[in-house]
Write a protein that holds these residues in place. Structure first.
Motif, short mmCIF file in Angstrom:
data_model
loop_
_atom_site.label_atom_id
_atom_site.label_comp_id
_atom_site.label_asym_id
_atom_site.label_seq_id
_atom_site.Cartn_x
_atom_site.Cartn_y
_atom_site.Cartn_z
N LYS A 1 5.37 -26.68 21.73
CA LYS A 1 5.33 -26.34 23.11
C LYS A 1 4.12 -25.48 23.45
O LYS A 1 3.55 -25.75 24.29
N TRP A 2 3.76 -24.59 22.40
CA TRP A 2 2.53 -23.82 22.80
C TRP A 2 1.67 -24.53 22.81
O TRP A 2 0.60 -24.09 23.99
N TYR B 1 0.91 -27.42 24.52
CA TYR B 1 1.10 -27.70 25.85
C TYR B 1 1.11 -26.68 26.93
O TYR B 1 0.38 -27.02 27.99
N VAL B 2 1.55 -25.43 26.51
CA VAL B 2 1.29 -24.54 27.31
C VAL B 2 -0.02 -24.04 27.56
O VAL B 2 -0.56 -23.65 28.83
#
Length: 321
Positions: A13-14, A16-17
């Motif tokens: 996820k990170w 993407y963030v």
């Protein structure tokens, strides 16, 4: 562009963030400075491909990440100064870019988009080159600092014959658009990038072509719909990115260009924005069909050659026995 199933080598996820935050920073900077040319759709694709997907072909030579796009942006900007027919501008730009990529022995496909963008948005402002330089230098830093390119070979097999095929397909598409009177909407830079990369792939099937065309068209439609409904460009871009992540995961398609297409709505002339999904659909149908036909023909030729070699080998064995 890689179409690997998201179930394998699934990004966290990170990344993407971080990538989406960088994209939103670019949009915010454009809004704050009231300078629409700060929005570079291909930078969005590069952020996703390099920081999230860690596409080997895009990060194996970090210096090329900012050198190639900056040079091709300059090429596109210079050619756009000429008082010649638009299709000729595009063909000249593509030819010089292919020569340049051949010269530096690189297959960095996003450089094609940064070279075509000045023609697509009709800019003659030299600040465009510096904007490309600044953002791509930042992208390179995002690869070098965490050493995302570590353990990757600096050299890769480059099939230069596909550059010629790419030019042929592009010329056919531009010719059709000119004959129909839609030459000003013929250039959708992210699609040209996907076409070029598809030619370089060892395997290309109808399923891949359909997935590319459908997701790119859907991404364009989402971009137009959100652009028309949401006043804030930053909010619109955020919604675009979230929806595209969902599209990418639903179709199991890792196509960085999906993140670039919606941002075209911010920089294209408003009268052309509505037609973006339709043009994306027809450009995808036309160009990916050509890629598919060529790849099928190439595969058939290789199979025939392999069969002839086998027959020749069997004949020699029978004579020796």
């Amino acid at each position: 562009m890689s179409l690997a199933d998201s179930a394998t080598n699934k990004p966290g996820k990170w990344p993407y963030v971080i990538a989406i935050s960088f994209i939103l920073f670019m949009i915010s900077l454009s809004v704050g400075l009231q300078h629409s040319e700060i929005i570079l759709p291909e930078v969005a694709a590069m952020a996703i491909a390099m920081w999230v997907y860690r596409e080997p072909g895009w990060i194996r030579r970090p210096s090329v990440i900012f050198i190639a796009p900056t040079v091709t942006a300059t090429i596109g900007l210079v050619i756009n100064q000429f008082q010649i027919l638009y299709p000729i501008k595009v063909v000249l730009t593509l030819m010089i870019m292919m020569f340049f990529l051949r010269l530096i022995r690189s297959n960095l496909a996003p450089a094609i988009a940064t070279g075509l963008l000045p023609l697509a948005i009709h800019t003659e402002d030299w600040s465009f080159v510096w904007i490309v330089f600044g953002f791509t230098l930042t992208l390179m830093a995002g690869v070098v600092v965490p050493q995302l390119h570590k353990h990757l070979a600096t050299k890769s097999m480059i099939q230069y014959k596909y550059m010629v095929i790419f030019l042929g397909i592009s010329l056919c598409w531009l010719s059709v658009c000119s004959l129909l009177g839609y030459e000003q909407m013929a250039v959708i830079p992210p699609i040209f990038v996907v076409v070029y990369e598809s030619l370089q792939k060892p395997m290309y099937t109808a399923k891949i072509a359909f997935k590319q065309g459908s997701t790119l068209t859907l991404s364009a439609a989402v971009g137009v719909l959100i652009f028309m409904q949401v006043d804030s460009q930053v909010l619109a871009a955020f919604i675009d990115m979230i929806v595209v992540v969902m599209i990418s995961r639903f179709f199991h398609a890792r196509i960085p260009a999906l993140y670039a297409i919606p941002l075209l709505t911010f920089i294209f002339p408003k009268e052309n924005v509505w037609s973006l999904p339709l043009v994306t659909f027809f450009a995808s149908l036309f160009m990916f069909s050509f890629v598919l036909l060529y790849k099928y023909g190439e595969k058939r030729t290789l199979n025939r050659k392999h069969q002839l070699e086998q027959n020749k080998s069997c004949g020699q064995n029978s004579v020796s026995s």
